[in-house]
Design an enzyme around this catalytic site. Sequence first.
Site, mmCIF file in Angstrom:
data_model
loop_
_atom_site.group_PDB
_atom_site.id
_atom_site.type_symbol
_atom_site.label_atom_id
_atom_site.label_comp_id
_atom_site.label_asym_id
_atom_site.label_seq_id
_atom_site.Cartn_x
_atom_site.Cartn_y
_atom_site.Cartn_z
ATOM 1 N N ASP A 1 45.465 -46.644 32.099
ATOM 2 C CA ASP A 1 44.615 -46.459 33.268
ATOM 3 C C ASP A 1 44.377 -47.845 33.889
ATOM 4 O O ASP A 1 45.230 -48.341 34.615
ATOM 5 C CB ASP A 1 43.326 -45.770 32.779
ATOM 6 C CG ASP A 1 42.395 -45.351 33.891
ATOM 7 O OD1 ASP A 1 42.876 -44.855 34.909
ATOM 8 O OD2 ASP A 1 41.171 -45.513 33.728
ATOM 9 N N ASP B 1 41.606 -36.098 25.868
ATOM 10 C CA ASP B 1 40.329 -35.381 25.844
ATOM 11 C C ASP B 1 39.420 -35.742 27.008
ATOM 12 O O ASP B 1 39.627 -36.738 27.712
ATOM 13 C CB ASP B 1 39.565 -35.718 24.567
ATOM 14 C CG ASP B 1 38.974 -37.125 24.626
ATOM 15 O OD1 ASP B 1 39.708 -38.067 24.974
ATOM 16 O OD2 ASP B 1 37.770 -37.287 24.340
ATOM 17 N N GLU C 1 50.769 -45.085 23.140
ATOM 18 C CA GLU C 1 49.485 -44.809 23.792
ATOM 19 C C GLU C 1 49.588 -43.529 24.613
ATOM 20 O O GLU C 1 50.671 -43.133 25.051
ATOM 21 C CB GLU C 1 49.121 -46.022 24.667
ATOM 22 C CG GLU C 1 47.857 -45.923 25.474
ATOM 23 C CD GLU C 1 46.566 -45.740 24.674
ATOM 24 O OE1 GLU C 1 46.500 -44.798 23.861
ATOM 25 O OE2 GLU C 1 45.616 -46.508 24.890
HETATM 26 P P1 IMP Z 1 42.471 -48.296 30.083
HETATM 27 O O1 IMP Z 1 41.997 -49.229 29.015
HETATM 28 O O2 IMP Z 1 41.597 -48.366 31.312
HETATM 29 O O3 IMP Z 1 43.925 -48.450 30.425
HETATM 30 O O4 IMP Z 1 42.174 -46.848 29.561
HETATM 31 C C1 IMP Z 1 42.961 -46.224 28.677
HETATM 32 C C2 IMP Z 1 42.177 -45.142 27.976
HETATM 33 O O5 IMP Z 1 41.307 -44.425 28.862
HETATM 34 C C3 IMP Z 1 43.117 -44.095 27.433
HETATM 35 O O6 IMP Z 1 43.558 -44.441 26.153
HETATM 36 C C4 IMP Z 1 42.267 -42.852 27.459
HETATM 37 O O7 IMP Z 1 41.522 -42.755 26.255
HETATM 38 C C5 IMP Z 1 41.313 -43.043 28.590
HETATM 39 N N1 IMP Z 1 41.738 -42.313 29.808
HETATM 40 C C6 IMP Z 1 42.081 -42.849 31.000
HETATM 41 N N2 IMP Z 1 42.416 -41.902 31.885
HETATM 42 C C7 IMP Z 1 42.298 -40.716 31.234
HETATM 43 C C8 IMP Z 1 42.526 -39.337 31.626
HETATM 44 O O8 IMP Z 1 42.913 -38.995 32.763
HETATM 45 N N3 IMP Z 1 42.291 -38.413 30.657
HETATM 46 C C9 IMP Z 1 41.877 -38.722 29.395
HETATM 47 N N4 IMP Z 1 41.666 -39.983 28.995
HETATM 48 C C10 IMP Z 1 41.870 -40.977 29.906
HETATM 49 MG MG MG Z 2 42.812 -43.373 24.297
#
Ligand code: IMP
Ligand code: MG
Length: 178
Positions: A102, A158, A98
């Site tokens: 986040d 992105d 991955e």
């Molecule tokens: P999560 O499901 O909240 O852990 O989010 C993960 C996804 O959010 C990643 O695979 C990214 O696509 C997107 N994402 C989170 N933070 C960033 C960032 O700082 N830059 C770009 N994409 C991000």
């Molecule tokens: Mg992603």
Amino acid sequence: MHQDLERILLTEEELRARVAAVGREVDVRYHGRRPLVIGILKGSIIFYADFIRCLTCPVELDFMAVSSYGSGTVSSGKLKIRKDLDRDVAGRDVIIVEDIIDSGFTLANLRQLLLERGANSVAIVTLLNKASRREYDISPDYNCFDIEDEFVVGYGLDQDEKYRNLPYIGILKRALYE
Ligand code: IMP
Ligand code: MG
């Protein structure tokens, strides 16, 4: 440096060195095995390509595309599978690659899904980890860099499909997404 960036966070050299070091660690663990390495499209592709070339064990490659409903720079809602795997994961040692963790929503859901499908093991390899943003109980088995709560782009990542091809990772100017 790209004009939309506040500053560069990780240079090409820093990325190359750390990805190689993590690749070597993972390689040791999978010695004598043949893991199925799953790249999460599209953000992980550049990291994925560099990472798999650090492995000496035989690997099989596969990809998934998922998205959480909602848009913008905050992920929210439900996980949606946009492209599923070609391979059966039952009995396989799976490595999920991955770009960034986040809230942890994406990986908490994916990990569960692959275990339900009968994977023998699921390891998570991430390029970036925003630990301060975690809402779901998930932590990477291998993480290249811990970063602060800033929106970053480049090296696959992105903002609205832009900046993926920057060879380094930079912090996006806040005015561009707020
Ligand atoms: P999560 O499901 O909240 O852990 O989010 C993960 C996804 O959010 C990643 O695979 C990214 O696509 C997107 N994402 C989170 N933070 C960033 C960032 O700082 N830059 C770009 N994409 C991000
Ligand atoms: Mg992603």
